[in-house]
Design a protein around this motif. Structure first.
Motif, PDB file in Angstrom:
ATOM      1  N   GLN A  65       0.841  -1.194   0.000  1.00 52.26           N
ATOM      2  CA  GLN A  65       0.000   0.000   0.000  1.00 52.26           C
ATOM      3  C   GLN A  65       0.876   1.244   0.000  1.00 52.26           C
ATOM      4  O   GLN A  65       2.022   1.221   0.446  1.00 52.26           O
ATOM      5  N   ALA A  74       0.375   6.557   4.177  1.00 51.79           N
ATOM      6  CA  ALA A  74      -0.712   7.459   4.570  1.00 51.79           C
ATOM      7  C   ALA A  74      -0.227   8.896   4.417  1.00 51.79           C
ATOM      8  O   ALA A  74       0.961   9.184   4.607  1.00 51.79           O
ATOM      9  N   THR A  98      -1.299   2.108  11.658  1.00 46.19           N
ATOM     10  CA  THR A  98      -1.159   0.782  11.070  1.00 46.19           C
ATOM     11  C   THR A  98       0.046   0.820  10.147  1.00 46.19           C
ATOM     12  O   THR A  98       0.193   1.754   9.354  1.00 46.19           O
ATOM     13  N   GLN A 156       2.738  -1.397   7.468  1.00 44.57           N
ATOM     14  CA  GLN A 156       2.907  -2.547   6.587  1.00 44.57           C
ATOM     15  C   GLN A 156       4.399  -2.860   6.594  1.00 44.57           C
ATOM     16  O   GLN A 156       5.231  -1.986   6.354  1.00 44.57           O
ATOM     17  N   THR A 169       0.626  -6.659   7.725  1.00 43.25           N
ATOM     18  CA  THR A 169      -0.025  -5.388   8.050  1.00 43.25           C
ATOM     19  C   THR A 169      -0.512  -5.497   9.485  1.00 43.25           C
ATOM     20  O   THR A 169      -1.370  -6.325   9.793  1.00 43.25           O
ATOM     21  N   VAL A 174       0.829   2.971   6.769  1.00 45.46           N
ATOM     22  CA  VAL A 174      -0.199   2.973   5.726  1.00 45.46           C
ATOM     23  C   VAL A 174      -1.534   3.529   6.183  1.00 45.46           C
ATOM     24  O   VAL A 174      -2.412   3.807   5.370  1.00 45.46           O
ATOM     25  N   GLN A 175      -1.708   3.689   7.506  1.00 49.47           N
ATOM     26  CA  GLN A 175      -2.950   4.276   8.012  1.00 49.47           C
ATOM     27  C   GLN A 175      -2.648   5.013   9.297  1.00 49.47           C
ATOM     28  O   GLN A 175      -1.931   4.509  10.169  1.00 49.47           O
ATOM     29  N   VAL A 176      -3.186   6.225   9.410  1.00 44.54           N
ATOM     30  CA  VAL A 176      -3.018   7.037  10.608  1.00 44.54           C
ATOM     31  C   VAL A 176      -4.390   7.576  10.988  1.00 44.54           C
ATOM     32  O   VAL A 176      -5.084   8.169  10.166  1.00 44.54           O
ATOM     33  N   ASP A 177      -4.758   7.343  12.239  1.00 43.77           N
ATOM     34  CA  ASP A 177      -6.006   7.896  12.779  1.00 43.77           C
ATOM     35  C   ASP A 177      -5.634   9.117  13.612  1.00 43.77           C
ATOM     36  O   ASP A 177      -4.756   9.035  14.473  1.00 43.77           O
TER      37      ASP A 177
END
Length: 152
Positions: A32, A35, A78, A80, A95, A147-150
């Motif tokens: 992926q 982010a 998150t 990867q 992941t 690959v993902q950030v909140d």
């Protein structure tokens, strides 16, 4: 007749639980892109270690340091992780959520980022834990991508 109804009820519960367990979202098996906020979360001081349990299982740890150089509070991350090999085969892709180190004594204890959000300017140590890595992994530091950030 009461036993028959009870048996059917138990069977129905088992079927519902089995079907509910099948609908888990699978982790992506493709690489992926990072982010957008990942540029504000540099990873440093990466180090690997291993541990073997009494039952013969092996765990691989990737420890490091993360800094929130952006202006938002981060509540989840998150990553990867790409475990490469020397056999010209695609890398193993894991992941996983990034876990922050809460304590180091008497053992390393981790917690999710949501339990201790990273405010702007905060720095923390983290640990990634992997239980089953491929035998053909080249044993080099894997590539890690956020690959993902909140945020909030």
């Amino acid at each position: 007749m009461a036993w028959g109804v009870a048996g059917l009820a138990v069977l129905a519960v088992i079927v519902v639980l089995a079907l509910a367990g099948r609908h888990k979202a699978a982790a992506p098996a493709t690489i992926q892109s990072p982010a957008p906020y990942a540029a504000n979360l540099p990873l440093s001081q990466l180090a690997m270690s291993e541990s073997t349990s009494l039952s013969g299982g092996k765990s691989t740890f990737v420890d490091g340091h993360i800094k929130n150089s952006g202006n938002q509070t981060v509540t989840g991350i998150t990553v990867q992780v790409l475990f490469r090999n020397n056999e010209a085969m695609p890398p193993r892709i894991e992941t996983v959520p990034l876990s922050l180190i809460r304590t180091r004594e008497p053992y390393v204890d981790t917690q999710p980022v949501s339990a201790a959000p990273l405010k702007a300017g905060d720095e923390r140590d983290f640990r990634l834990i992997f239980e089953a890595l491929p035998a053909n992994w080249n044993m080099e530091m894997p590539d890690i991508r956020i690959v993902q950030v909140d945020t909030k």
